[in-house]
Design a protein around this motif. Structure first.
Motif: not given
Length: 196
Positions: A18-26, A112-121, A124-131
């Motif tokens: 969610d938006e708060l988790e993204i903010s804290i992690l960033r 950068r991966s967190l900056d690329g997320l756009t939370p939807a209300g 939140g947003a889904v972060l997808r990571l490759g290996p």
């Protein structure tokens, strides 16, 4: 998927934030990058100069940096003989710059991966990571836990139980909560990277 990493087909991992988790992690990742410091030295973009660049020969005085960049020989705080100190100094001189660069690259990738997320209300947003992204996240989550653990003076998991029962008005409580949360994220990310 909320609150933990799940494996993706073909490798990698995903997590809903969610938006708060993204903010804290960033915020934590940026603070880690500030602690590690900028790339320095005259080597710049010259790969040959970087190869022969020498790093520091003494361990960092900041306990958090000392936890991120420990001595190669001996245990911190224990008496080392002169030969072990010389070996540790030489090892640090030729490896710490590369280790700092890798930690810096991993931290930047997380931001950068967190900056690329756009939370939807509220979803939140889904972060997808490759290996490779998963490896970078795992390294940064580990570095964040080591740093917070050093700030909280956690030496081992058994000796820190009192910290986990802090009253809500204790100023260390947010750091303890972040430490535990990051540990949960790290654990679920490790599980996604293991054999299935």
């Amino acid at each position: 998927m909320a609150g933990h990493f799940e494996p993706l087909p073909g490798g990698g991992a995903a997590i809903a934030l969610d938006e708060l988790e993204i903010s804290i992690l960033r915020s934590l990742a940026v603070q880690l990058l500030e602690l590690i410091g900028p790339e320095d030295g005259p080597a710049g973009d010259d790969p040959l100069a970087r190869l022969f660049a020498e790093g520091p020969s003494e361990p960092p005085s900041d306990p958090a940096l000392a936890r991120l960049f420990p001595d190669a020989y001996g245990v911190p705080g224990e008496e080392q003989d002169e030969q072990a100190r010389a070996y540790a100094s030489e090892f640090r001189r030729f490896t710490e710059n590369d280790l700092r660069a890798r930690k810096r690259e991993d931290g930047i990738a997380v931001v950068r991966s967190l900056d690329g997320l756009t939370p939807a209300g509220d979803r939140g947003a889904v972060l997808r990571l490759g290996p490779e992204g998963s490896r970078q996240w795992l390294g940064t989550l580990n570095d964040l836990r080591l740093t917070i653990g050093a700030r909280l003076e956690i030496e081992d998991e058994d000796g820190s139980e009192a910290l986990f029962r802090l009253p809500d008005d204790d100023p260390r409580k947010p750091m303890v909560m972040a430490y535990l949360w990051l540990g949960g994220l790290q654990e679920t990310l490790i599980e996604t990277l293991g054999p299935r």
